[in-house]
Design an enzyme around this catalytic site. Structure first.
Site, PDB file in Angstrom:
ATOM      1  N   VAL A 128       0.788  -1.128  -0.081  1.00 41.47           N
ATOM      2  CA  VAL A 128       0.078   0.086   0.091  1.00 41.47           C
ATOM      3  C   VAL A 128       1.058   1.186  -0.010  1.00 41.47           C
ATOM      4  O   VAL A 128       0.657   2.154  -0.451  1.00 41.47           O
ATOM      5  CB  VAL A 128      -0.930   0.014   1.168  1.00 41.47           C
ATOM      6  CG1 VAL A 128      -1.388   1.483   1.330  1.00 41.47           C
ATOM      7  CG2 VAL A 128      -2.004  -1.235   0.986  1.00 41.47           C
ATOM      8  N   GLU A 129       1.809   1.220   0.667  1.00 42.72           N
ATOM      9  CA  GLU A 129       2.783   2.268   1.063  1.00 42.72           C
ATOM     10  C   GLU A 129       3.594   2.843  -0.220  1.00 42.72           C
ATOM     11  O   GLU A 129       3.622   3.881  -0.841  1.00 42.72           O
ATOM     12  CB  GLU A 129       3.900   2.189   2.186  1.00 42.72           C
ATOM     13  CG  GLU A 129       3.118   2.338   3.310  1.00 42.72           C
ATOM     14  CD  GLU A 129       2.352   3.619   3.937  1.00 42.72           C
ATOM     15  OE1 GLU A 129       2.822   4.570   3.282  1.00 42.72           O
ATOM     16  OE2 GLU A 129       1.707   3.528   4.904  1.00 42.72           O
ATOM     17  N   THR A 130       4.164   1.697  -1.008  1.00 44.44           N
ATOM     18  CA  THR A 130       5.269   2.243  -1.874  1.00 44.44           C
ATOM     19  C   THR A 130       5.201   1.057  -3.196  1.00 44.44           C
ATOM     20  O   THR A 130       6.099   1.090  -4.090  1.00 44.44           O
ATOM     21  CB  THR A 130       6.620   2.153  -1.318  1.00 44.44           C
ATOM     22  OG1 THR A 130       6.915   0.735  -0.950  1.00 44.44           O
ATOM     23  CG2 THR A 130       6.683   3.279  -0.352  1.00 44.44           C
ATOM     24  N   TYR A 317      -7.779   3.256   5.517  1.00 48.13           N
ATOM     25  CA  TYR A 317      -6.539   2.637   5.345  1.00 48.13           C
ATOM     26  C   TYR A 317      -6.322   1.157   5.919  1.00 48.13           C
ATOM     27  O   TYR A 317      -5.843   0.282   5.255  1.00 48.13           O
ATOM     28  CB  TYR A 317      -5.444   3.800   5.904  1.00 48.13           C
ATOM     29  CG  TYR A 317      -4.035   3.162   5.959  1.00 48.13           C
ATOM     30  CD1 TYR A 317      -3.342   3.280   4.741  1.00 48.13           C
ATOM     31  CD2 TYR A 317      -3.398   2.595   6.950  1.00 48.13           C
ATOM     32  CE1 TYR A 317      -1.803   2.953   4.715  1.00 48.13           C
ATOM     33  CE2 TYR A 317      -2.193   2.069   6.899  1.00 48.13           C
ATOM     34  CZ  TYR A 317      -1.336   2.308   5.838  1.00 48.13           C
ATOM     35  OH  TYR A 317      -0.148   1.824   5.608  1.00 48.13           O
TER      36      TYR A 317
END
Ligand SMILES: [Ca+2]
Length: 347
Positions: A128-130, A317
């Site tokens: 999800v982040e990167t 999230y």
């Protein structure tokens, strides 16, 4: 570092009366980072022993970027769930998550063992982040954090404190201040750690004595796992459960208004809410709603759901991470089963 400052203070106090009391030293330590560059440089020199010129020059070189201020005013959390979910739950992100898991399976198994956090959650966070480390952000970290510390009044205190942490982090890790790039909010590396998280939760997981969350997947995996461990993830407890048949009165009654679950599993089941996922009865729980186009989905979020919101303070999230983790796990298990069949038939 604190010891060093106290030592310096005491040493200079020997020559300059009156001597600082412990209380005065504590007061000095508790001082908050100023939200303008000039005072910030003085503060960093006094509190952390940097040269004032060094700090002033680094800040002078840092660029105030309007694009960062613009980005802050339109976060993904402004969307509804039915618009938010498809950003993260894509076939590509699921498939690449299973591949990332396969590639780093020894490290993930070790992280699970050490931190008691499941591999699928670690992989989903990095996904999800990167996108598994591929998209780490294009803003020089010093530009991002100083722009927000000095030109974004709404959150300036928070970012001034992160700027303080960033200077210390760079000194600890031996970085040039302008070397690293990250998100518009100054989050860094494969797991997007802000400077204070980097200093407190990042770990060296491959034993090379450096903590490199930018290029070293082992450090990134170990650090995300450690973050969840330190925020009290409970292994083998469920994260969330969809309640398609939930009575609307009960949904209202047990709706969670805050991020932290305000009820217990016991309270929910006593009220007649049937749960399939079998958490312990004193586990914290609450009902969270997720807006679909023409309806609302009700989910019960448990303690572990709340732990995910410690990474990013948003129920959407946490739900995206949870759902992605489950999809990745299913795909990874299928991939392992297919590989077993292939190697069996090759015999
Ligand atoms: Ca390392």
């Amino acid at each position: 570092m604190i010891n060093k400052i106290i030592t310096l203070t005491l040493t200079s106090a020997l020559f300059a009366a009156p001597m600082l009391s412990n209380e005065a030293i504590a007061k000095e330590q508790a001082k908050k980072a100023p939200t303008n560059a000039k005072d910030f440089a003085v503060f960093m020199a006094e509190k952390h022993g940097f040269t004032q010129d060094y700090v002033a020059q680094a800040l002078n070189k840092a660029e105030k970027r309007q694009s960062i201020l613009d980005a802050m005013s339109r976060p993904a959390e402004g969307k509804d769930w039915y618009e938010y979910r498809p950003i993260f739950l894509t076939d590509k992100r699921i498939k690449q998550g299973a591949e990332f898991w396969h590639k780093h399976k020894e490290t993930l198994a070790r992280a699970e063992e050490v931190s008691q956090v499941p591999a699928e959650v670690i992989v989903a966070i990095i996904g999800v982040e990167t996108f598994y480390g591929r998209i780490q952000g294009t803003f020089p970290v010093i530009d991002a954090i100083s722009t927000l510390a000095f030109h974004y009044p709404k959150r300036s205190k928070f970012f001034a404190s992160e700027l303080e942490q960033y200077f210390i982090l760079a000194r600890e890790q031996g970085w040039m201040l302008d070397h690293h790039k990250g998100s518009y909010a100054g989050a860094m590396g494969m797991g997007q750690f802000i400077p204070s998280s980097y200093r407190h939760y990042a770990v060296d997981f491959d034993g090379d004595k450096k903590i490199n969350l930018f290029e070293n997947p082992q450090d990134a995996i170990g650090s995300v796992a450690n973050y969840f461990n330190k925020h009290k993830w409970i292994l083998d407890e469920p994260v969330a459960e969809f309640l398609p048949q939930l009575d609307s009165k009960l949904a209202m009654q047990y709706r969670n208004k805050k991020l932290k679950p305000q009820f217990t599993v016991d309270q929910l089941t006593n009220a007649g809410i049937k749960l399939q996922s079998a958490p312990s009865k004193d586990t914290k729980a609450g009902i969270y709603k997720f807006q679909q186009k023409d309806s609302v989905d009700n989910w019960v979020g448990y303690h572990n759901f709340y732990v995910i919101t410690r990474y990013n303070r948003s129920p959407m999230y946490a739900m995206a991470v949870h759902q992605l983790s489950q999809e990745i796990k299913a795909t990874y298990q299928k991939m392992q089963a297919d590989k077993a069949v292939t190697s069996e038939s090759a015999k």
